[in-house]
Write a protein that holds these residues in place. Sequence first.
Motif, short mmCIF file in Angstrom:
data_model
loop_
_atom_site.label_atom_id
_atom_site.label_comp_id
_atom_site.label_asym_id
_atom_site.label_seq_id
_atom_site.Cartn_x
_atom_site.Cartn_y
_atom_site.Cartn_z
N UNK A 74 0.74 -1.13 -0.13
CA UNK A 74 0.02 0.06 0.08
C UNK A 74 0.90 1.25 0.00
N UNK A 75 0.43 2.16 -0.77
CA UNK A 75 1.55 3.56 -0.96
C UNK A 75 1.66 4.24 0.36
N UNK A 76 0.43 4.13 1.21
CA UNK A 76 0.41 5.04 2.42
C UNK A 76 1.18 4.27 3.48
N UNK A 77 1.44 3.18 3.35
CA UNK A 77 2.36 2.17 4.47
C UNK A 77 3.88 2.10 4.36
N UNK A 78 4.50 2.39 5.45
CA UNK A 78 5.87 2.19 5.10
C UNK A 78 6.41 0.87 5.15
N UNK A 79 5.53 0.02 6.26
CA UNK A 79 6.20 -1.34 6.53
C UNK A 79 5.06 -1.91 6.96
N UNK A 80 4.85 -2.99 6.32
CA UNK A 80 3.50 -3.84 6.33
C UNK A 80 3.62 -4.78 7.03
N UNK A 81 2.39 -5.56 7.40
CA UNK A 81 2.42 -6.70 8.51
C UNK A 81 2.75 -8.07 8.10
N UNK A 82 3.21 -8.77 8.99
CA UNK A 82 3.97 -9.96 8.66
C UNK A 82 2.66 -11.09 8.70
N UNK A 83 3.18 -12.57 8.65
CA UNK A 83 2.06 -13.45 8.86
C UNK A 83 1.64 -13.72 10.12
N UNK A 84 2.64 -13.29 11.21
CA UNK A 84 2.11 -13.19 12.51
C UNK A 84 0.45 -12.34 12.61
N UNK A 85 0.54 -11.28 11.92
CA UNK A 85 -0.87 -10.52 11.74
C UNK A 85 -1.85 -11.20 11.28
#
Length: 572
Positions: free
Chosen positions: A211-222
């Motif tokens: 996503x262009x507004x997100x610097x670091x996305x979520x992992x499989x843990x999420x």
Amino acid sequence: MEEIKKIQQSFGVIGRERELERALAVVKAGRHLLIEGPVGVGKTVIALAISHYLQKQVYRVDGDERYTEQKLTGWFDPPVVMRLGYVREAFIPGPLTLAMQNGGALFINELNRMPESVQNVLLPAMDEFRIEIPKIGKITAAKGFVIIATQNPREFIATSPISEALRDRFELVTLGYQPEAEEVEIVKLHTGVDEDFARLVVRIVRATREHPDIRRGASIRAAISVCLLALQLGGDAEAVRKACHLALPTRVELKEEARNQLDEVIDGIVDSVLKRTAGFERPAVSAEVKKKDLMGAPNLVIVDALKLPAEDGDFGWLLAQKYPSIKGRLEEREREAIRKIAIEAILRRALSSLGPTKRSAKLRRESYRPGADEIDLEATWERIVGKPDYQAEDIIVETRERKKLACSLMVDTSLSMAGEKLAVAAVGASMLAIELREDNYSVVTFNSQARVVKEMGQRKDLRSVVADLLGTDAFGYTNMEEGLRAGLRQLERAPSGERLGIMITDGKCSEGFHPERVAAGYPKLCVIMVESPHSDAGTCSLLAELGRGKVYRVKEYSQIPGAIQKLLKEFA
């Protein structure tokens, strides 16, 4: 591959055949293993699976910037020391010593969060398989001893690069995010949901990484958390949405320049994935189209000004160097897009330029606390002499505390600093901010007048500091006196601790002709002088001498980051 299948079956590892094969080969060869990757990709799972498969006793250490050498190697039990002195019976071995004595695996989670002084303790253990413990002597590793460490990439908060000497003693295995199919299987394994439900949630989580507004996305843990929460909330599409609002905010990092709030971004991602899941699949977008979208409508000014080669190379850094000189000719949408790319490129360059710096520490004496450094026997004896009994607070220990530092960076933005030079100066400012993230720093620009970009003590995001530097117009004369005065005012606002001023300039003072009067007021002033036909080495040397500092000469602006790195090693 038979061994890999056994590891996967025994320890619940899905996929990762290539990484398991390489990690197993490293440890079986008696070499030390470093596993690098972002949060939540299974670094710890791989490390422990390999160790347990090879039937090694694991001694775990979690990296922390407050971790000490004594916690790693061992410490002396104060009451026993008071009775018997520094004897082996008084020594409590730490995890490194235990792993060496028992031929086990020392597992260090998040190695690059540890202080450099603690990391250096590992060097003789890795090279010579022995360490020297004061008052105890040599500890030699038993057969089978190995170090397995994990670390997050350098751009993660609270991490720093490990030294070249330490990195040279590791074999590296890198982990990235796994394919969608494997992530779906992992979610099913940990939650018990069916294939379709797991795939829906995995796609939502994977969308946060792009996503262009997100610097670091979520992992499989999420994804695992979203599934478990959604089951408790009803198990339907609305339950998934609610679960995402519970699980994702703590696991994604929104960009400062994002146009939407995090709740709106999450809703948008969920809506988009639900649509596609219902059969509204969007066509794939090529890299070329994405690049055109980012740049906005075709603009001959951009194409002509950037003069990009056929192979873009480091596209972001090219934009960063060109941005200060072309920003005035761009439309708002184009300017915003290029500015974002330039900022990220500058931060990447700062992180890659910034090697480990050894911060000096002062010795402090205080009452005993677990894990403290060595006991000060003389001071302790003075406290307990004559007492029939004594408490832990009567025992005095010596601890080392990192020196606090406040730094004011002054950047010359006169006409001679136009163009790509501002981008390089921004890299230097970023390096300083990253290294002093726990301390106080300020940034001042000066030409005919001085402007404070970041005030001492101000909580200002690093990307905003870089954006302000890139937005600075290079013009006017070089008023070094005014720049020094503004920097000194900032230093005077700093709390207790060491104070350091750093000025980046070519040294040609064309306005404000008495900078030496202000330089003498600095506790310590260093000057990074960029040599040119117009530079004034005499003025730069005088200012550094009066400021009890040093001059660092560079032949071109691209060498400024290296000069800052050297300066921080010497003075920070």
